[in-house]
Each structure stands twice: as C-alpha cells, then as structure tokens.
Motif scaffolding. Structure first.
Motif: not given
Length: 126
Positions: A6, A20, A22, A36, A96, A117, A120
């Motif tokens: 991400e 964002l 990914c 998400w 994600c 992920g 973030s």
C-alpha cells in the motif's frame, strides 16, 4: 503467495483528499474481489469498501458512502481508494486485502479476506 503493498497515506486537514493505492503480486489479481479496511487505535478493524473481481460491483460502509470511491485497474494489479472530504474520525491505519475466494463480490467481513497489506497511516487533523 500474494503480496500487497500500500501507499498514499499521510497527514491531511479536515476536508482534504488522499488516494490510497495497493499493488498486488503473486496471484491472478483480476480473479479476486478486493477490500479496504481500517483500524483506529483502541478499535476493531472495520470495513470501508469492497470491489468485485470484475470491478462492476462496489459497496461501502455508511460512514464513508458518498465521500470515498474504490476502483481497480487489473492491468496494473492495483486497487485504489479515493478519499474526499476527510474527517478526523477517518484517522486510522488503512489496509487492503484480497478476498479469499475467487470470483467474489467482496464482503464486509474481514474474516473473509487475506492476505493483507502492511497498512498505510491516514491522519486527518481538525
């Protein structure tokens, strides 16, 4: 094994926007729904948005509906989350994830997703 990376988080003022991204590798990305989720300090991970494997179907948490947009580019193995009109309560780590089954529509339950992920950080200042 699929890997998700991400990017795009940061610090923004109330009312601002962030996008964002990914990027997925290691699996047939285009065959899987993507989601998400976010987790704020001291709170459970919560659903934000999901997109079907074709990209034709999307759904959102009520708290972000009309402000956030999820999309995907299968040619780039990438899913996006465009976040507009951000609020302090949107502050969280955003993750994600790939839906575990192929050809899905994307669910709202984090238990149906994996791998994930690294997350973030999104911080919205008031």
């Amino acid at each position: 094994q699929v890997q998700l990376v991400e990017s795009g988080g940061g610090l923004v003022q109330t009312g601002g926007s962030l996008r964002l991204s990914c990027v997925a590798s290691g699996r047939a990305f285009s065959s899987y729904a993507m989601g998400w989720f976010r987790q704020a300090p001291g709170k459970e991970r919560e659903f934000v948005a999901a997109i079907s494997w074709t990209g034709a179907g999307t759904h959102y948490a009520d708290s972000v509906k009309g402000r956030f947009t999820i999309s995907r580019d299968n040619a780039k193995n990438t899913v996006y989350l465009q976040m507009n009109r951000l609020k302090p309560e949107d502050t969280a780590v955003y993750y994600c994830a790939v839906e575990a089954v192929r050809y899905g529509m994307g669910t709202t339950h984090y238990q149906d997703f994996g791998p994930w992920g690294q997350g973030s950080q999104v911080t919205v200042s008031s």
